[in-house]
Design a protein around this motif. Sequence first.
Motif, PDB file in Angstrom:
ATOM      1  N   UNK A 111       0.851  -1.188   0.000  1.00  0.00           N
ATOM      2  CA  UNK A 111       0.000   0.000   0.000  1.00  0.00           C
ATOM      3  C   UNK A 111       0.885   1.235   0.000  1.00  0.00           C
ATOM      4  N   UNK A 112       0.574   2.165  -0.881  1.00  0.00           N
ATOM      5  CA  UNK A 112       1.339   3.392  -0.979  1.00  0.00           C
ATOM      6  C   UNK A 112       0.918   4.373   0.098  1.00  0.00           C
ATOM      7  N   UNK A 113       1.867   5.163   0.583  1.00  0.00           N
ATOM      8  CA  UNK A 113       1.576   6.267   1.481  1.00  0.00           C
ATOM      9  C   UNK A 113       1.899   7.580   0.786  1.00  0.00           C
ATOM     10  N   UNK A 114       2.177   8.613   1.574  1.00  0.00           N
ATOM     11  CA  UNK A 114       2.563   9.888   0.992  1.00  0.00           C
ATOM     12  C   UNK A 114       1.361  10.661   0.475  1.00  0.00           C
ATOM     13  N   UNK A 115       1.587  11.463  -0.552  1.00  0.00           N
ATOM     14  CA  UNK A 115       0.533  12.326  -1.078  1.00  0.00           C
ATOM     15  C   UNK A 115      -0.266  11.618  -2.165  1.00  0.00           C
ATOM     16  N   UNK A 116      -1.487  12.121  -2.372  1.00  0.00           N
ATOM     17  CA  UNK A 116      -2.344  11.565  -3.420  1.00  0.00           C
ATOM     18  C   UNK A 116      -1.771  11.869  -4.802  1.00  0.00           C
ATOM     19  N   UNK A 117      -1.153  13.027  -4.978  1.00  0.00           N
ATOM     20  CA  UNK A 117      -0.577  13.387  -6.279  1.00  0.00           C
ATOM     21  C   UNK A 117       0.515  12.412  -6.690  1.00  0.00           C
ATOM     22  N   UNK A 118       1.366  12.047  -5.716  1.00  0.00           N
ATOM     23  CA  UNK A 118       2.413  11.070  -6.031  1.00  0.00           C
ATOM     24  C   UNK A 118       1.817   9.718  -6.394  1.00  0.00           C
ATOM     25  N   UNK A 119       0.757   9.329  -5.686  1.00  0.00           N
ATOM     26  CA  UNK A 119       0.113   8.043  -5.986  1.00  0.00           C
ATOM     27  C   UNK A 119      -0.512   8.060  -7.382  1.00  0.00           C
ATOM     28  N   UNK A 120      -1.125   9.180  -7.757  1.00  0.00           N
ATOM     29  CA  UNK A 120      -1.715   9.282  -9.101  1.00  0.00           C
ATOM     30  C   UNK A 120      -0.634   9.241 -10.174  1.00  0.00           C
ATOM     31  N   UNK A 121       0.490   9.906  -9.924  1.00  0.00           N
ATOM     32  CA  UNK A 121       1.596   9.848 -10.882  1.00  0.00           C
ATOM     33  C   UNK A 121       2.117   8.423 -11.036  1.00  0.00           C
ATOM     34  N   UNK A 122       2.204   7.709  -9.924  1.00  0.00           N
ATOM     35  CA  UNK A 122       2.654   6.317  -9.974  1.00  0.00           C
ATOM     36  C   UNK A 122       1.683   5.462 -10.779  1.00  0.00           C
ATOM     37  N   UNK A 124      -0.409   6.464 -13.126  1.00  0.00           N
ATOM     38  CA  UNK A 124      -0.360   6.834 -14.544  1.00  0.00           C
ATOM     39  C   UNK A 124       0.876   6.248 -15.215  1.00  0.00           C
ATOM     40  N   UNK A 125       1.999   6.228 -14.504  1.00  0.00           N
ATOM     41  CA  UNK A 125       3.226   5.691 -15.091  1.00  0.00           C
ATOM     42  C   UNK A 125       3.196   4.177 -15.249  1.00  0.00           C
ATOM     43  N   UNK A 126       2.287   3.507 -14.508  1.00  0.00           N
ATOM     44  CA  UNK A 126       2.175   2.047 -14.599  1.00  0.00           C
ATOM     45  C   UNK A 126       0.889   1.598 -15.282  1.00  0.00           C
ATOM     46  N   UNK A 127       0.051   2.534 -15.714  1.00  0.00           N
ATOM     47  CA  UNK A 127      -1.246   2.220 -16.322  1.00  0.00           C
ATOM     48  C   UNK A 127      -2.119   1.434 -15.344  1.00  0.00           C
ATOM     49  N   UNK A 128      -2.226   1.958 -14.114  1.00  0.00           N
ATOM     50  CA  UNK A 128      -3.007   1.311 -13.064  1.00  0.00           C
ATOM     51  C   UNK A 128      -4.215   2.163 -12.709  1.00  0.00           C
ATOM     52  N   UNK A 129      -5.263   1.508 -12.197  1.00  0.00           N
ATOM     53  CA  UNK A 129      -6.331   2.182 -11.490  1.00  0.00           C
ATOM     54  C   UNK A 129      -5.915   2.339 -10.036  1.00  0.00           C
ATOM     55  N   UNK A 130      -6.447   3.370  -9.371  1.00  0.00           N
ATOM     56  CA  UNK A 130      -6.045   3.660  -7.993  1.00  0.00           C
ATOM     57  C   UNK A 130      -7.151   3.232  -7.041  1.00  0.00           C
ATOM     58  N   UNK A 179      -3.105  -0.030  -8.131  1.00  0.00           N
ATOM     59  CA  UNK A 179      -2.220   0.437  -7.074  1.00  0.00           C
ATOM     60  C   UNK A 179      -3.096   0.900  -5.926  1.00  0.00           C
ATOM     61  N   UNK A 180      -2.656   0.632  -4.689  1.00  0.00           N
ATOM     62  CA  UNK A 180      -3.466   0.938  -3.508  1.00  0.00           C
ATOM     63  C   UNK A 180      -2.803   2.082  -2.755  1.00  0.00           C
ATOM     64  N   UNK A 181      -3.613   3.038  -2.347  1.00  0.00           N
ATOM     65  CA  UNK A 181      -3.118   4.198  -1.583  1.00  0.00           C
ATOM     66  C   UNK A 181      -4.013   4.427  -0.392  1.00  0.00           C
ATOM     67  N   UNK A 182      -3.414   4.871   0.706  1.00  0.00           N
ATOM     68  CA  UNK A 182      -4.175   5.150   1.915  1.00  0.00           C
ATOM     69  C   UNK A 182      -3.522   6.306   2.654  1.00  0.00           C
ATOM     70  N   UNK A 183      -4.271   6.871   3.605  1.00  0.00           N
ATOM     71  CA  UNK A 183      -3.776   7.973   4.416  1.00  0.00           C
ATOM     72  C   UNK A 183      -4.349   7.845   5.813  1.00  0.00           C
ATOM     73  N   UNK A 184      -3.740   8.546   6.732  1.00  0.00           N
ATOM     74  CA  UNK A 184      -4.192   8.491   8.112  1.00  0.00           C
ATOM     75  C   UNK A 184      -5.537   9.180   8.261  1.00  0.00           C
ATOM     76  N   UNK A 185      -6.392   8.595   9.055  1.00  0.00           N
ATOM     77  CA  UNK A 185      -7.725   9.144   9.241  1.00  0.00           C
ATOM     78  C   UNK A 185      -7.646  10.539   9.857  1.00  0.00           C
ATOM     79  N   UNK A 186      -8.392  11.459   9.266  1.00  0.00           N
ATOM     80  CA  UNK A 186      -8.427  12.822   9.788  1.00  0.00           C
ATOM     81  C   UNK A 186      -7.265  13.691   9.393  1.00  0.00           C
ATOM     82  N   UNK A 187      -6.326  13.163   8.651  1.00  0.00           N
ATOM     83  CA  UNK A 187      -5.165  13.958   8.245  1.00  0.00           C
ATOM     84  C   UNK A 187      -5.562  14.925   7.120  1.00  0.00           C
ATOM     85  N   UNK A 188      -4.705  15.930   6.906  1.00  0.00           N
ATOM     86  CA  UNK A 188      -4.966  16.905   5.850  1.00  0.00           C
ATOM     87  C   UNK A 188      -4.931  16.247   4.471  1.00  0.00           C
ATOM     88  N   UNK A 189      -4.076  15.249   4.286  1.00  0.00           N
ATOM     89  CA  UNK A 189      -3.991  14.560   3.001  1.00  0.00           C
ATOM     90  C   UNK A 189      -5.262  13.761   2.726  1.00  0.00           C
TER      91      UNK A 189
END
Length: 452
Positions: A111-122, A124-130, A179-189
């Motif tokens: 599972x990816x962390x970090x920002x949503x923009x980075x996950x979307x770029x990843x 797009x570069x792999x031809x994946x749904x998020x 590709x799977x992405x998640x973030x901490x509950x209640x965080x700004x991201x």
Amino acid sequence: IASGLQRAVVAGISNSDENEEEDEGSEYKTSTLLSKIIRTTSRMWNAAINPSPILTKTSKPSSEESRSSTTEENSSEEAAASDERKVDFGTYLAKTYLKNNNASSSSTTPILGGSLSDALQTCRSKAHLLLVFLPSAKAKSNENISAIQSLLDYDMIEKALTYKQKQKESASTRSSCYSIWSAKSGSSEATKAMKRLQAVVPKNRKLPILLVAYPAQAIDKYTGNAKLQPRLLSQHHCNPPPNSSSLAKWLVALRKRHAKQISKMRIELKELQLYRERVLSYRESQVGDIQREVDTLREKEELKLKQEEEEQARIAKEERRQELLESLPAEPPNTGDANVITIALRFANGSRGQRRFPMTLETEEQTEILQMGVVFNWIEGEFGIERETLELAMMKAGDGRSFEYERDGSLELNGLGLGKMCGLRVMELKKEDDLVQEDDKENKNGTQETKE
């Protein structure tokens, strides 16, 4: 007895003061019931005896101090959580929400962390749904735990995250499509992701958010650059959250439903790869053209320098020939004088040459005896062959002598016994490289003869 009670009360008061100082030093931590009773009793006695200092000692920590301590604790917890998320957000989810976490990092879903923009770029570069998962505000809710357990069950949902592009491919050569992405509950991201993906916020705060987004791409009309504009494809109601099997079926259905988008991204990736290869080939051809131009210019410069050197060498050779011809003694007439010797030359190409030389030159001051070097000077000056590369061999039968300039140039002509007429065969000295090659040929021929 009265005095003993008084001493006990005084001791209790002093002990409570010490306890209060310790409580203040530890930022007024939660105490036991017994310590509360002791502090209450001590405040009563201290208020009766001396209110002001006791009030100072027993005063609670200010609201600013409590807020600062709470902020520091929260910031330290967030920093620790962010460090864990940077390593692997799936591991962070398992440690945070699952009590019995015995799954290794190799068996859990990445599972990816970090920002949503980075996950979307990843994606797009792999031809994946998020696939996006956002835990609910109720951290220990059963819905969160159930959804995370299903999400981390990689053995069950692996086939849903991958698929075979061709029927002929084996099961081991499956292509990834999620590709799977998640973030901490209640965080700004997490808040930004919900707004950007236009997710529906459930009324029940116990329910997490589970959705699939397509990393669509559009061209900015102002800058002309590609810009990601994610589009929500589907959101699971999570009431109840799906188990591993239903999650896999849901992902497979979405993959089949939106196969055109996945195929479009893969085609764009191939076209981008081909474009990059063409650009790289074009740049390599440009570099090759520039390198060829540089090589051509360098060859021209080298050729020009070589021609200049050859021209300088030719001029120097002509000047040297002229000097050698001018240094020769005048040719005496053919009168049969015993002091005159006639030198006849035969070259390898069949040409001939002949000249008369006086063996001695008499001047008013002294008599000069001519040396063999004069003959070499004549050959170079007249025929243009360097005297250092010549070998003169006697043509008389039975006379096997030969002369070289460096070795025999200082020999006197009248002391060599050449007679009035001397025939010399002009040959060029063999260089060391030629001698080595001849030795090698002889050795090879000898080896072949031995084998035969």
